[in-house]
Write a protein that holds these residues in place. Structure first.
Motif, PDB file in Angstrom:
ATOM      1  N   HIS A   1      19.324-117.189 -60.973  1.00  0.00           N
ATOM      2  CA  HIS A   1      19.361-118.351 -61.864  1.00  0.00           C
ATOM      3  C   HIS A   1      17.972-118.975 -62.015  1.00  0.00           C
ATOM      4  CE1 HIS A   1      20.991-122.070 -63.664  1.00  0.00           C
ATOM      5  NE2 HIS A   1      20.102-122.694 -62.917  1.00  0.00           N
ATOM      6  N   GLU A   2      17.268-119.104 -60.904  1.00  0.00           N
ATOM      7  CA  GLU A   2      15.981-119.799 -60.921  1.00  0.00           C
ATOM      8  C   GLU A   2      14.819-118.901 -61.336  1.00  0.00           C
ATOM      9  OE1 GLU A   2      15.811-121.615 -57.055  1.00  0.00           O
ATOM     10  OE2 GLU A   2      17.166-123.257 -57.673  1.00  0.00           O
ATOM     11  N   ALA A   3      15.110-117.648 -61.662  1.00  0.00           N
ATOM     12  CA  ALA A   3      14.056-116.726 -62.108  1.00  0.00           C
ATOM     13  C   ALA A   3      14.099-116.486 -63.616  1.00  0.00           C
ATOM     14  CB  ALA A   3      14.180-115.386 -61.377  1.00  0.00           C
ATOM     15  N   TRP A   4      14.887-117.281 -64.343  1.00  0.00           N
ATOM     16  CA  TRP A   4      14.984-117.081 -65.788  1.00  0.00           C
ATOM     17  C   TRP A   4      13.859-117.749 -66.555  1.00  0.00           C
ATOM     18  CZ3 TRP A   4      16.886-113.057 -67.575  1.00  0.00           C
ATOM     19  CH2 TRP A   4      18.077-112.499 -67.094  1.00  0.00           C
ATOM     20  N   GLY A   5      12.911-118.339 -65.873  1.00  0.00           N
ATOM     21  CA  GLY A   5      11.651-118.774 -66.480  1.00  0.00           C
ATOM     22  C   GLY A   5      11.802-119.699 -67.657  1.00  0.00           C
ATOM     23  N   ASP A   6      11.553-119.201 -68.851  1.00  0.00           N
ATOM     24  CA  ASP A   6      11.493-120.032 -70.050  1.00  0.00           C
ATOM     25  C   ASP A   6      12.833-120.659 -70.417  1.00  0.00           C
ATOM     26  OD1 ASP A   6      12.386-117.389 -70.664  1.00  0.00           O
ATOM     27  OD2 ASP A   6      12.038-117.768 -72.787  1.00  0.00           O
ATOM     28  N   ARG A   7      13.919-120.225 -69.809  1.00  0.00           N
ATOM     29  CA  ARG A   7      15.230-120.789 -70.128  1.00  0.00           C
ATOM     30  C   ARG A   7      15.559-122.009 -69.270  1.00  0.00           C
ATOM     31  NH1 ARG A   7      19.737-116.976 -69.303  1.00  0.00           N
ATOM     32  NH2 ARG A   7      20.867-118.681 -70.326  1.00  0.00           N
ATOM     33  N   LEU A   8      14.803-122.247 -68.209  1.00  0.00           N
ATOM     34  CA  LEU A   8      15.108-123.314 -67.270  1.00  0.00           C
ATOM     35  C   LEU A   8      14.637-124.670 -67.781  1.00  0.00           C
ATOM     36  CD1 LEU A   8      14.035-121.537 -63.961  1.00  0.00           C
ATOM     37  CD2 LEU A   8      16.365-121.859 -64.789  1.00  0.00           C
ATOM     38  N   VAL A   9      15.461-125.685 -67.541  1.00  0.00           N
ATOM     39  CA  VAL A   9      15.087-127.067 -67.830  1.00  0.00           C
ATOM     40  C   VAL A   9      15.367-127.911 -66.593  1.00  0.00           C
ATOM     41  CG1 VAL A   9      15.426-126.909 -70.308  1.00  0.00           C
ATOM     42  CG2 VAL A   9      17.352-127.528 -68.851  1.00  0.00           C
ATOM     43  N   LYS A  10      14.791-129.103 -66.533  1.00  0.00           N
ATOM     44  CA  LYS A  10      14.891-129.940 -65.340  1.00  0.00           C
ATOM     45  C   LYS A  10      16.096-130.878 -65.353  1.00  0.00           C
ATOM     46  CE  LYS A  10       9.894-129.885 -64.470  1.00  0.00           C
ATOM     47  NZ  LYS A  10       8.670-130.714 -64.308  1.00  0.00           N
ATOM     48  N   GLU A  11      16.720-131.033 -66.509  1.00  0.00           N
ATOM     49  CA  GLU A  11      17.843-131.946 -66.640  1.00  0.00           C
ATOM     50  C   GLU A  11      19.043-131.217 -67.236  1.00  0.00           C
ATOM     51  OE1 GLU A  11      17.754-134.948 -65.503  1.00  0.00           O
ATOM     52  OE2 GLU A  11      15.595-135.067 -65.078  1.00  0.00           O
ATOM     53  N   PRO A  12      20.247-131.751 -67.043  1.00  0.00           N
ATOM     54  CA  PRO A  12      21.431-131.157 -67.694  1.00  0.00           C
ATOM     55  C   PRO A  12      21.255-131.085 -69.207  1.00  0.00           C
ATOM     56  CG  PRO A  12      22.086-132.760 -66.039  1.00  0.00           C
ATOM     57  CD  PRO A  12      20.597-132.895 -66.175  1.00  0.00           C
ATOM     58  N   VAL A  13      21.873-130.096 -69.814  1.00  0.00           N
ATOM     59  CA  VAL A  13      21.780-129.906 -71.258  1.00  0.00           C
ATOM     60  C   VAL A  13      23.035-130.482 -71.908  1.00  0.00           C
ATOM     61  CG1 VAL A  13      21.454-128.234 -73.108  1.00  0.00           C
ATOM     62  CG2 VAL A  13      20.475-127.788 -70.849  1.00  0.00           C
ATOM     63  N   ALA A  14      22.872-131.285 -72.925  1.00  0.00           N
ATOM     64  CA  ALA A  14      24.001-131.915 -73.599  1.00  0.00           C
ATOM     65  C   ALA A  14      24.867-130.868 -74.293  1.00  0.00           C
ATOM     66  CB  ALA A  14      23.506-132.930 -74.619  1.00  0.00           C
ATOM     67  N   PRO A  15      26.198-130.968 -74.167  1.00  0.00           N
ATOM     68  CA  PRO A  15      27.084-129.984 -74.798  1.00  0.00           C
ATOM     69  C   PRO A  15      26.920-129.869 -76.307  1.00  0.00           C
ATOM     70  CG  PRO A  15      28.280-131.270 -73.176  1.00  0.00           C
ATOM     71  CD  PRO A  15      26.937-131.922 -73.327  1.00  0.00           C
ATOM     72  N   ASP A  16      26.452-130.921 -76.964  1.00  0.00           N
ATOM     73  CA  ASP A  16      26.273-130.855 -78.412  1.00  0.00           C
ATOM     74  C   ASP A  16      24.879-130.378 -78.813  1.00  0.00           C
ATOM     75  OD1 ASP A  16      24.871-133.077 -77.597  1.00  0.00           O
ATOM     76  OD2 ASP A  16      25.698-134.427 -79.117  1.00  0.00           O
ATOM     77  N   SER A  17      24.079-129.971 -77.840  1.00  0.00           N
ATOM     78  CA  SER A  17      22.735-129.476 -78.129  1.00  0.00           C
ATOM     79  C   SER A  17      22.794-128.053 -78.681  1.00  0.00           C
ATOM     80  CB  SER A  17      21.887-129.494 -76.852  1.00  0.00           C
ATOM     81  OG  SER A  17      20.696-128.754 -77.030  1.00  0.00           O
ATOM     82  N   ALA A  18      21.891-127.740 -79.592  1.00  0.00           N
ATOM     83  CA  ALA A  18      21.798-126.376 -80.124  1.00  0.00           C
ATOM     84  C   ALA A  18      21.395-125.381 -79.046  1.00  0.00           C
ATOM     85  CB  ALA A  18      20.790-126.343 -81.273  1.00  0.00           C
ATOM     86  N   ASP A  19      20.809-125.878 -77.952  1.00  0.00           N
ATOM     87  CA  ASP A  19      20.350-125.010 -76.858  1.00  0.00           C
ATOM     88  C   ASP A  19      21.351-124.933 -75.700  1.00  0.00           C
ATOM     89  OD1 ASP A  19      17.953-124.386 -78.103  1.00  0.00           O
ATOM     90  OD2 ASP A  19      16.903-126.095 -77.213  1.00  0.00           O
ATOM     91  N   TYR A  20      22.566-125.437 -75.903  1.00  0.00           N
ATOM     92  CA  TYR A  20      23.513-125.555 -74.788  1.00  0.00           C
ATOM     93  C   TYR A  20      23.803-124.215 -74.108  1.00  0.00           C
ATOM     94  CZ  TYR A  20      27.631-127.249 -72.227  1.00  0.00           C
ATOM     95  OH  TYR A  20      28.538-127.588 -71.252  1.00  0.00           O
ATOM     96  N   SER A  21      23.917-123.150 -74.880  1.00  0.00           N
ATOM     97  CA  SER A  21      24.190-121.844 -74.278  1.00  0.00           C
ATOM     98  C   SER A  21      22.924-121.111 -73.860  1.00  0.00           C
ATOM     99  CB  SER A  21      24.983-120.968 -75.252  1.00  0.00           C
ATOM    100  OG  SER A  21      24.249-120.767 -76.450  1.00  0.00           O
TER     101      SER A  21
END
Length: 270
Positions: free
Chosen positions: A219-239
């Protein structure tokens, strides 16, 4: 078709992304994109398979992923395992141009900056390009173009990979995709960038459970996909975006997983 590269992150040997665009399709891929994943993927296969291992790579883009599997197998796995093991990697993509580019097995020299010295040594260097050597190329066969949602490879595989592609389809298409994959994935499903709120139901219905080996490290090796905060379910980047690893979430093993194992290897396979 346009193929370009995107610069690495600050950490040494973070993979450099290849961005490909053709006929309305786009593909993002990289060599050795998640090394803990590669180690774990082959570890699970070695514990479940004997003899010839068949792997299918859906949404293979311009080939870095199937060739990464071939190179990792040859240089990391095979030297440490018993004789009698063999591997057959099939790759396909919805875009015929991506598949044609893949079969050239030649990539920009700058991609070496995202590899360790050991990994760099696995490639040939010719005229400003890096070339996948023949012994790795010969492990990969390319199928006819097909969608990972409704394509039919007409074979059964020990493992099926659909990496960072489910984000481009709906949750409903994700669900129907799992219903198809279960008919030709014998032991392992490797999937990422899926719709997180429905992944547990899709996997349980299909008879697959999370592999917990190196679960957090992957999980922590996915690099560019990682963010520091939870992602909002209505975000275009949620998946696409991955929030911090959190075992307090009831379905974290599914939501943060990448490697999933069939609980009954004989159920549902053709």
């Amino acid at each position: 078709m346009r193929v370009g590269q995107v610069g690495q992150n600050d950490k040494f040997a973070d993979p450099i992304m290849i961005r490909a665009y053709n006929d309305g399709h786009k593909g993002a891929t990289a060599f050795f994109r998640n090394r803990p994943f590669l180690d774990t993927f082959f570890s699970t296969l070695r514990s479940r398979c004997a003899g010839r291992i068949k792997i299918l790579v859906h949404a293979s883009s311009v080939g870095a992923e199937p060739y990464s599997l071939a190179q990792w197998w040859l240089n990391r796995v095979l030297p440490r395992c018993n004789e009698g093991w063999d591997i057959d990697i099939a790759a396909t993509d919805i875009d015929s141009g991506f598949l044609a580019f893949s079969q050239q097995a030649s990539y920009p020299h700058g991609l070496l900056a995202g590899m360790t010295e050991e990994e760099q040594s696995w490639f040939e260097k010719k005229e400003g390009q890096i070339v996948v050597p023949s012994r790795a190329r010969n492990l990969v066969r390319f199928l006819q173009p097909m969608s990972f949602v409704d394509g039919d490879p007409r074979e059964v595989f020990d493992a099926v990979l659909v990496m960072n592609a489910l984000t481009y389809v709906s949750a409903a298409d994700q669900s129907s995709s799992f219903d198809r994959w279960v008919s030709y994935a014998r032991h392992v499903l490797a999937v990422t960038a899926f719709h997180p709120d429905s992944i547990l139901d899709d996997l349980v219905r299909s008879g697959f459970a999370p592999c917990m080996e190196n679960h957090r490290q992957i999980h922590e090796a996915w690099g560019d996909r990682l963010v520091k905060e939870p992602v909002a379910p209505d975000s275009a980047d949620y998946s696409w975006r991955l929030p911090p690893y959190d075992t307090a979430i009831s379905d974290y093993a599914y939501r943060y997983g990448s490697v999933f194992l069939r609980e009954n290897a004989n159920a549902g396979v053709l």
